[in-house]
Design a protein around this motif. Structure first.
Motif, short mmCIF file in Angstrom:
data_model
loop_
_atom_site.label_atom_id
_atom_site.label_comp_id
_atom_site.label_asym_id
_atom_site.label_seq_id
_atom_site.Cartn_x
_atom_site.Cartn_y
_atom_site.Cartn_z
N VAL A 1 -38.14 -11.61 -11.16
CA VAL A 1 -37.10 -11.49 -10.26
C VAL A 1 -35.62 -11.99 -10.88
N LEU A 2 -34.93 -11.22 -11.05
CA LEU A 2 -33.68 -11.49 -11.66
C LEU A 2 -32.65 -11.93 -10.80
N ARG A 3 -32.21 -13.23 -10.79
CA ARG A 3 -31.23 -13.77 -9.88
C ARG A 3 -30.37 -14.97 -10.64
N GLY A 4 -29.46 -14.77 -11.26
CA GLY A 4 -28.54 -16.00 -11.70
C GLY A 4 -27.65 -16.50 -10.99
N GLY A 5 -26.71 -17.11 -11.37
CA GLY A 5 -25.85 -17.73 -10.58
C GLY A 5 -26.16 -19.19 -10.04
N VAL B 1 -24.84 -11.51 -16.69
CA VAL B 1 -26.07 -11.83 -16.27
C VAL B 1 -26.21 -13.25 -16.32
N ARG B 2 -25.58 -14.06 -17.17
CA ARG B 2 -25.32 -15.39 -17.05
C ARG B 2 -24.02 -15.54 -18.04
N PRO B 3 -23.02 -15.94 -17.32
CA PRO B 3 -21.61 -16.02 -17.99
C PRO B 3 -21.68 -17.43 -18.89
N GLN C 1 -34.39 -6.61 -9.10
CA GLN C 1 -33.09 -6.97 -9.57
C GLN C 1 -32.16 -7.29 -8.30
N VAL C 2 -32.07 -8.48 -8.08
CA VAL C 2 -31.23 -8.89 -6.84
C VAL C 2 -30.02 -9.78 -7.33
N HIS C 3 -29.39 -9.32 -8.45
CA HIS C 3 -28.47 -10.03 -9.32
C HIS C 3 -27.05 -9.56 -8.86
#
Length: 200
Positions: free
Chosen positions: A21-25, A80-82, A112-114
Motif C-alpha cells: 500500500v503506497l501512502r506517503g505524507g 512520492v516523498r518530497p 495506490q492511495v497516495h
C-alpha cells in the motif's frame, strides 16, 4: 461487524498473499488511509500487508497490532516523498535500489492511495506487482483498476473507494490505530508530570 461499501466493489483478486500500500505524507495521511487498509486486511486475511510510507509511519506502527505487518520507508522521490539529499544522482539511485528490493518481494497486489497518480502510479508500476489498483487523474499512468481522482473529496472515502476496486468491502469509516500498553504508560507518565507542574 457490518460490511458495506462506499463505492462500487469489484470482484476480489484470487490468490493474494502479499499487498503493498503506497501512502506517503504525514501521520494524518496515514490515518486517512487506515480504514482502507483495514478493509483490505479483512478481505484478504491471509495476505501480508506492507505499507510503503515514511519514517513517521514506521515509528508509529512499530510493534503495534493492526493490519500493517511492516513499513518499508520510501526513498526521496518526486511526488512520492518530497525532499532529498541535494545529490540528484544519489537520490535517483536510492529510488532504483528501493524499487529493486520491492520487486524481489513479488507483491500480488499494489494499492495506490497516495494521490492523483501522476508520480505515484509510475512508481507503483515499477514494483512489478501482479495486480495494481489506485486513483488516477487524466494525465496519470493507467493501473489495472482505477477510479478518477477528485481533489475535493473526503480522503477516507477516496481510499475506501480504491479498496473497493481491489474487491474490499468497508469494515469501518473511522480511522483507528490500536492503543498499546506502552501508549497507556506514556500517557500516564505525561499526565503525572503535568499534574506535578500545576500550582497547588
Amino acid at each position: 461487524m457490518n460490511e458495506t461499501a462506499v463505492g462500487p466493489v469489484a470482484p476480489p483478486f484470487e490468490s493474494i498473499g502479499s499487498i503493498a500500500v503506497l501512502r506517503g505524507g504525514g501521520l494524518g495521511d496515514l490515518l486517512f488511509a487506515m480504514p482502507a487498509i483495514h478493509a483490505l486486511a479483512a478481505t484478504y486475511p491471509q495476505a501480508r500487508i506492507t505499507l510503503l510510507g515514511t519514517p513517521l509511519h514506521a515509528e508509529l506502527l512499530a510493534g503495534r497490532p493492526g493490519p500493517v505487518d511492516e513499513v518499508a520507508v520510501l526513498p526521496f522521490a518526486e511526488g512520492v516523498r518530497p525532499g532529498g539529499s541535494g545529490d540528484t544522482a544519489a537520490d535517483a539511485q536510492q529510488v532504483q535500489d528501493f524499487l529493486a528490493r520491492m520487486r524481489e518481494r513479488e507483491f500480488d497486489l499494489a494499492v495506490q492511495v497516495h494521490g492523483g497518480g501522476r508520480f505515484s502510479n509510475p512508481f507503483l508500476l515499477e514494483l512489478g506487482a501482479k495486480h495494481t489498483v489506485g486513483t488516477r487523474t487524466e494525465d496519470a499512468a493507467e493501473l489495472e483498476r482505477t477510479i478518477p481522482y477528485h481533489y475535493y473529496q473526503h480522503e477516507v472515502l477516496r481510499a475506501l473507494e480504491v479498496a473497493g476496486m481491489a474487491g474490499a468491502t468497508t469494515t469501518a469509516l473511522s480511522p483507528r490505530i490500536e492503543v498499546t500498553e506502552h501508549d497507556r504508560d506514556e500517557a500516564r507518565t505525561a499526565l503525572e508530570a503535568l499534574a506535578r507542574s500545576l500550582p497547588d
